[in-house]
Design a protein around this motif. Sequence first.
Motif: not given
Length: 84
Positions: A37-43, A48-51, A53-62, A67-68
Amino acid sequence: MHGKSQKIFSWMGALCYTFIVMTAIDLSSLLKDYESKWVALSDDHKSVFASADSAKEAADLAKKQGHPDFTLLFVQPFDLLYCG
């Protein structure tokens, strides 16, 4: 002129050294539920803010969750050997 060039070179060498030295971070326990999975991690890499199947979807969810700022990472399959 020679002294000035030497100072610039030394400064650039120190700057490059700063970027090359990195500390290893063990994320295995944090990412065990996100295989392939693609995950959006805190700095700070502690949550994990979001996960998705795609990087775009994980970024949009975060971003949607408020979580900008985050780091996107693809979690490789656990049976895949990687050396690098």
